[in-house]
Design an enzyme around this catalytic site. Structure first.
Site: not given
Length: 243
Positions: A15, A67, A93, A145, A158, A162, A190
């Site tokens: 990524g 991936v 990533n 994360s 999510y 993570k 971010i």
């Protein structure tokens, strides 16, 4: 002139065409690494990153692959070996992020998120082993994360994915040492130019700001350079998890 710390090494960033992946790829190139830029759908962005790496005097190439699919991962690592002849650094990533209330979360959304955020990291780590061991100084950095540590009702899929990355990192650190170190960077908020600043995040953090791509990329580089850190997760969140 002092030699750059990653001179002679090759890094693969999954990524790597956009956002955090782009920042990491460019930071590693500035540290001397040649860079393999993986992408799934962002061919133009990946090519732009490779072009920027090339302007630094490093070798760069782009590699399309989903991936989360084992067959494409095998092809990816074979192509990287043919192009560069080696691999020293893997940065896992690639990932997805979207919110859905749990009651509305579909099986397809669950599988897509777990496959992209977690399964892909397992597949890439496993496929990288021979090359990283041959390097003599293999490095894996998994992007997780703060969601791994914050239960969010509209991001169950999510957060679970993570959290899995965190445990994958710890397990692999034990399984792959001493030849390969495995660590993780857990970003907080971010943001990139043009995006609306999250003022609520700023108010909640001790450092009173959001992060940018370089904050993550610099931490990745730090972990790559260390010879005595493995199995660790570094939160890069402005101190949010302290509150």
């Amino acid at each position: 002139m002092a030699e750059l710390p990653l001179t002679g090494q090759t890094a693969l960033v999954t990524g790597g065409g956009k956002r955090i992946g782009r920042s990491i790829a460019l930071r590693l190139a500035r540290a001397g690494a040649d860079v393999a830029v993986n992408y799934h759908e962002s061919a133009v962005d990946a090519s732009q990153v490779a072009e920027e790496v090339g302007k630094m005097g490093r070798h760069a190439a782009t590699f399309p692959a989903d991936v989360s699919r084992a067959d494409q991962v095998r092809e990816l690592f074979g192509a990287v070996e043919r192009e560069f002849g080696r691999l020293d650094i893997l940065v896992n990533n690639a990932g997805v992020f979207f919110g859905v209330p749990f009651a509305e979360l579909t099986e397809e959304q669950w599988d897509f998120t777990l496959d992209t955020n977690l399964k892909a990291q397992y597949l890439c780590a496993q496929a990288s082993l021979a090359l990283l061991k041959r390097s003599g100084r293999g490095r894996i950095v998994n992007i997780s994360s703060i969601g791994a540590f914050q239960p969010k009702p509209d991001h169950v899929h999510y957060c679970v994915s993570k959290a899995g990355v965190v445990m994958l990192t710890r397990c692999l650190a034990r399984a792959l040492g001493p030849e390969i170190t495995v660590n993780s960077v857990a970003p907080g908020k971010i943001q990139f130019p043009g995006e609306e600043i999250d003022q609520g995040y700023i108010r909640r953090t001790p450092l009173a700001k959001v992060g940018d791509g370089d904050d993550i990329a610099d931490t990745v580089l730090f972990l790559i350079q260390s010879d005595f850190i493995t199995g660790q997760v570094i939160l890069v969140d402005g101190g949010l998890m302290l509150t």
